[in-house]
Design a protein around this motif. Structure first.
Motif, PDB file in Angstrom:
ATOM      1  N   GLU A   1       0.839  -1.040  -0.003  1.00  0.00           N
ATOM      2  CA  GLU A   1       0.036  -0.378   0.011  1.00  0.00           C
ATOM      3  C   GLU A   1       0.878   1.426   0.211  1.00  0.00           C
ATOM      4  O   GLU A   1       0.614   2.147  -0.798  1.00  0.00           O
ATOM      5  CB  GLU A   1      -0.708  -0.095   1.231  1.00  0.00           C
ATOM      6  CG  GLU A   1      -1.560  -0.754   0.780  1.00  0.00           C
ATOM      7  CD  GLU A   1      -2.387  -1.810   2.460  1.00  0.00           C
ATOM      8  OE1 GLU A   1      -3.567  -2.110   2.178  1.00  0.00           O
ATOM      9  OE2 GLU A   1      -2.582  -0.233   3.391  1.00  0.00           O
TER      10      GLU A   1
ATOM     11  N   LEU B   1       1.259   3.966  -2.732  1.00  0.00           N
ATOM     12  CA  LEU B   1       0.553   5.257  -2.923  1.00  0.00           C
ATOM     13  C   LEU B   1       0.902   6.970  -3.394  1.00  0.00           C
ATOM     14  O   LEU B   1       1.956   7.608  -3.686  1.00  0.00           O
ATOM     15  CB  LEU B   1       1.304   5.497  -1.173  1.00  0.00           C
ATOM     16  CG  LEU B   1       0.703   6.775  -0.596  1.00  0.00           C
ATOM     17  CD1 LEU B   1      -0.719   6.129   0.402  1.00  0.00           C
ATOM     18  CD2 LEU B   1       0.703   6.877   0.841  1.00  0.00           C
TER      19      LEU B   1
ATOM     20  N   GLN C   1      -3.643  10.727  -3.599  1.00  0.00           N
ATOM     21  CA  GLN C   1      -4.792   9.692  -1.810  1.00  0.00           C
ATOM     22  C   GLN C   1      -4.075  10.880  -1.024  1.00  0.00           C
ATOM     23  O   GLN C   1      -5.021  10.509   0.022  1.00  0.00           O
ATOM     24  CB  GLN C   1      -3.868   8.126  -2.032  1.00  0.00           C
ATOM     25  CG  GLN C   1      -4.274   7.851  -3.309  1.00  0.00           C
ATOM     26  CD  GLN C   1      -3.746   6.450  -3.202  1.00  0.00           C
ATOM     27  OE1 GLN C   1      -2.753   5.701  -4.043  1.00  0.00           O
ATOM     28  NE2 GLN C   1      -4.078   5.511  -1.744  1.00  0.00           N
TER      29      GLN C   1
ATOM     30  N   ILE D   1      -5.466  10.009   4.328  1.00  0.00           N
ATOM     31  CA  ILE D   1      -4.574   9.473   3.782  1.00  0.00           C
ATOM     32  C   ILE D   1      -6.206   8.490   3.073  1.00  0.00           C
ATOM     33  O   ILE D   1      -6.546   7.308   3.855  1.00  0.00           O
ATOM     34  CB  ILE D   1      -3.653   8.946   3.416  1.00  0.00           C
ATOM     35  CG1 ILE D   1      -2.899  10.540   4.613  1.00  0.00           C
ATOM     36  CG2 ILE D   1      -2.749   7.952   2.751  1.00  0.00           C
ATOM     37  CD1 ILE D   1      -1.677   9.226   4.626  1.00  0.00           C
TER      38      ILE D   1
ATOM     39  N   VAL E   1      -6.354   4.531   1.227  1.00  0.00           N
ATOM     40  CA  VAL E   1      -5.455   4.321   0.634  1.00  0.00           C
ATOM     41  C   VAL E   1      -6.204   2.579   0.200  1.00  0.00           C
ATOM     42  O   VAL E   1      -7.696   2.227   0.662  1.00  0.00           O
ATOM     43  CB  VAL E   1      -5.191   2.959   2.097  1.00  0.00           C
ATOM     44  CG1 VAL E   1      -4.035   2.307   1.824  1.00  0.00           C
ATOM     45  CG2 VAL E   1      -3.905   4.248   3.359  1.00  0.00           C
TER      46      VAL E   1
ATOM     47  N   TYR F   1       3.404   8.645  -8.361  1.00  0.00           N
ATOM     48  CA  TYR F   1       3.428   8.027  -6.918  1.00  0.00           C
ATOM     49  C   TYR F   1       3.983   8.837  -5.561  1.00  0.00           C
ATOM     50  O   TYR F   1       5.275  10.137  -6.084  1.00  0.00           O
ATOM     51  CB  TYR F   1       4.535   7.038  -6.842  1.00  0.00           C
ATOM     52  CG  TYR F   1       3.772   6.224  -8.281  1.00  0.00           C
ATOM     53  CD1 TYR F   1       2.764   4.948  -7.267  1.00  0.00           C
ATOM     54  CD2 TYR F   1       3.996   5.740  -9.120  1.00  0.00           C
ATOM     55  CE1 TYR F   1       2.011   4.255  -7.697  1.00  0.00           C
ATOM     56  CE2 TYR F   1       2.611   4.887  -9.797  1.00  0.00           C
ATOM     57  CZ  TYR F   1       1.789   4.397  -9.112  1.00  0.00           C
ATOM     58  OH  TYR F   1       1.411   2.992  -9.556  1.00  0.00           O
TER      59      TYR F   1
END
Length: 304
Positions: free
Chosen positions: A159, A163, A167, A175, A177, A215
């Motif tokens: 995860e 991330l 997000q 956040i 997830v 990312y």
């Protein structure tokens, strides 16, 4: 006439069923084959059953084999795996009409003792974030944020590496997830962590040319992190503050959950934060809390 188990076709048919119909991994099929070979060797040696008929293999013979495994110090986990092999084997032969009833119906699997989750003590996480010096390099900044996110959210390794910047909700201090089975959960985090993330994103844009814009966490070349990088970074910094055997990202997940339960968090809330599908998986953390209370009692109570 019954089926004899020294006919390799019988065992091969079962293993082929696992391979082609069940599509089990090669290692799993090899393990099944070895379990069966061990079982039939025991029947021959202990009961002189050179060519046993399927229907002649009674539950008593199986219990005798399982007892011998226990005497030879096999773990409950190993014995359960061998029971699973025999259950599948006899079930297959019932399905193919070569056996009317399985001898496994009265066999009870031994209980596997629950291992308490390994976690980092709160004083050691305090040391990690207050006193351990992280290098003033891109790797140092990334490593510190990795540890902060793991400890503040309890998210899994997969995860974390996946991330995305999108997000992170900086205005709501949350956040989002994406967990197992694409199940989403929203984790509230501190304003302090949100500031760390904001600073990291700003620095990424300033210091790294062509950094991955999707990312959140990237290496010094601006590329998405590998899981091995994250594992090694966590291991390195946990080694500076704790002597526990395991020093992995999953230990920080355990640490997050244990510290929450030790400080009185509701178990259902911890379940949601971890993304567990059932409460049973989360209840293991209450055992750590009980052990902690026992320890406090022994140290503090005059009659303990």
């Amino acid at each position: 006439m019954g089926t004899t188990l020294h006919n390799p076709v019988t065992v091969n048919n079962f293993l082929n069923y696992l391979k082609f119909e069940k599509r089990y991994a090669e290692n799993t099929i090899v393990a099944y084959g070895e379990d069966l070979q061990q079982f039939f060797a025991y029947l021959q040696e202990r009961f002189s059953m050179r060519e046993p008929v399927l229907a002649d293999i009674a539950a008593a013979y199986i219990r005798s084999w399982l007892a011998s495994l226990k005497e030879n110090k096999n773990s409950a986990k190993t014995i359960n795996r061998k029971i699973s092999t025999l259950k599948s084997f006899f079930k297959y032969h019932m399905r193919t009409g070569q056996l009317e009833q399985s001898p496994m119906t009265t066999i009870i699997s031994p209980k596997i003792p629950k291992r308490l989750p390994v976690y980092v003590e709160q004083r050691d996480t305090d040391t990690l974030f207050r006193y351990v010096e992280f290098p003033d390099t891109w790797s140092g900044k990334t490593d510190r944020l990795i540890l902060s996110i793991f400890y503040n959210t309890g998210m899994r390794l997969s995860e974390l590496v996946n991330l995305k910047e999108s997000q992170v909700n900086t205005s709501a201090n949350t956040i989002k997830v994406l967990g197992k089975g694409n199940k989403e959960r929203v984790i509230p985090v501190s304003a302090e962590l949100i500031k760390e993330i904001r600073d990291y994103i700003a620095e990424k844009k300033r210091a790294l040319e062509s950094a991955d814009p999707v990312y959140l966490l990237v290496n010094e070349k601006g590329r998405k992190l590998y899981t091995k990088y994250v594992y090694l970074a966590v291991n390195k910094y946990l080694s500076a503050v704790t002597t526990i055997d395991k020093k992995s990202p999953h230990v920080l997940r355990h640490t997050f959950a244990t510290h929450l339960t030790n400080n009185g968090a509701d178990l259902n809330a911890v379940k949601e934060l971890l993304g567990h599908s059932s409460l049973a998986a989360t209840q293991i953390y209450t055992h750590n809390t009980i052990e902690k209370l026992k320890d406090i009692y022994k140290k503090a109570h005059p009659k303990a």
